[in-house]
Motif scaffolding. Structure first.
Motif, PDB file in Angstrom:
ATOM      1  N   ARG A  66      39.483  35.544  45.556  1.00 19.34           N
ATOM      2  CA  ARG A  66      40.036  35.937  46.769  1.00 19.34           C
ATOM      3  C   ARG A  66      41.346  36.715  46.565  1.00 19.34           C
ATOM      4  N   LEU A  67      41.195  38.190  46.628  1.00 16.35           N
ATOM      5  CA  LEU A  67      42.782  38.769  46.517  1.00 16.35           C
ATOM      6  C   LEU A  67      43.179  39.008  47.909  1.00 16.35           C
ATOM      7  N   SER A  68      44.420  39.004  47.872  1.00 15.78           N
ATOM      8  CA  SER A  68      45.334  39.279  49.157  1.00 15.78           C
ATOM      9  C   SER A  68      46.386  40.147  48.810  1.00 15.78           C
ATOM     10  N   SER A 125      48.215  39.250  45.546  1.00 15.79           N
ATOM     11  CA  SER A 125      48.314  37.853  45.014  1.00 15.79           C
ATOM     12  C   SER A 125      46.636  37.329  44.773  1.00 15.79           C
ATOM     13  N   GLY A 126      46.387  36.262  44.110  1.00 21.31           N
ATOM     14  CA  GLY A 126      45.165  35.834  43.951  1.00 21.31           C
ATOM     15  C   GLY A 126      44.226  36.215  42.558  1.00 21.31           C
ATOM     16  N   TYR A 141      42.403  41.743  52.501  1.00 21.87           N
ATOM     17  CA  TYR A 141      41.675  40.663  51.487  1.00 21.87           C
ATOM     18  C   TYR A 141      40.618  41.634  50.822  1.00 21.87           C
TER      19      TYR A 141
END
Length: 123
Positions: free
Chosen positions: A19-21, A7-8, A79
């Protein structure tokens, strides 16, 4: 069954941040390495950043000093903080994990991938 869900992603202007998670779930025994890859249209998938279980990190030269990878082992989550984004960072970003899965009394290792999340850097 192990799943990795990212997500992100999204649209951001040059110079911006995202910011990717990526959360891993399922019958996980232990996660060894986690990482982020990306694939731009017409190009091969490339490693962006990786992190070991002990926290050692490595980065592609093109993102050093701008991206930071981290992980929360308690949450089975990795992350990717992306700063100073450039149009050439536009790609589908994929999470990966090398982990051990448990099924009954059997433990087996393998590499797993998320479905990908689009990052577009454009004004």
């Amino acid at each position: 069954q192990v799943q990795l869900v990212e997500s992100g992603g999204g649209l951001v202007q040059p110079g911006g941040s995202l910011r990717l998670s990526c959360a891993a779930s399922g019958s996980i025994f232990s996660i060894i390495d986690m990482g982020w890859y990306r694939q731009a249209p017409g190009k091969q998938r490339e490693l962006v950043a990786g992190i070991t279980g002990g926290g050692s990190t490595n980065y592609a030269d093109s993102v050093k000093g701008r991206f930071t990878i981290s992980r929360d082992n308690a949450k089975n989550t990795v992350y990717l903080q992306m700063n100073s984004l450039k149009p050439e960072d536009t790609a589908v970003y994929y999470c990966s994990a090398h982990l051990y899965e448990i099924s009954g009394s059997r433990i087996s290792g393998g590499d797993y991938w998320g479905q990908g999340t689009q990052v577009t850097v454009s004004s």
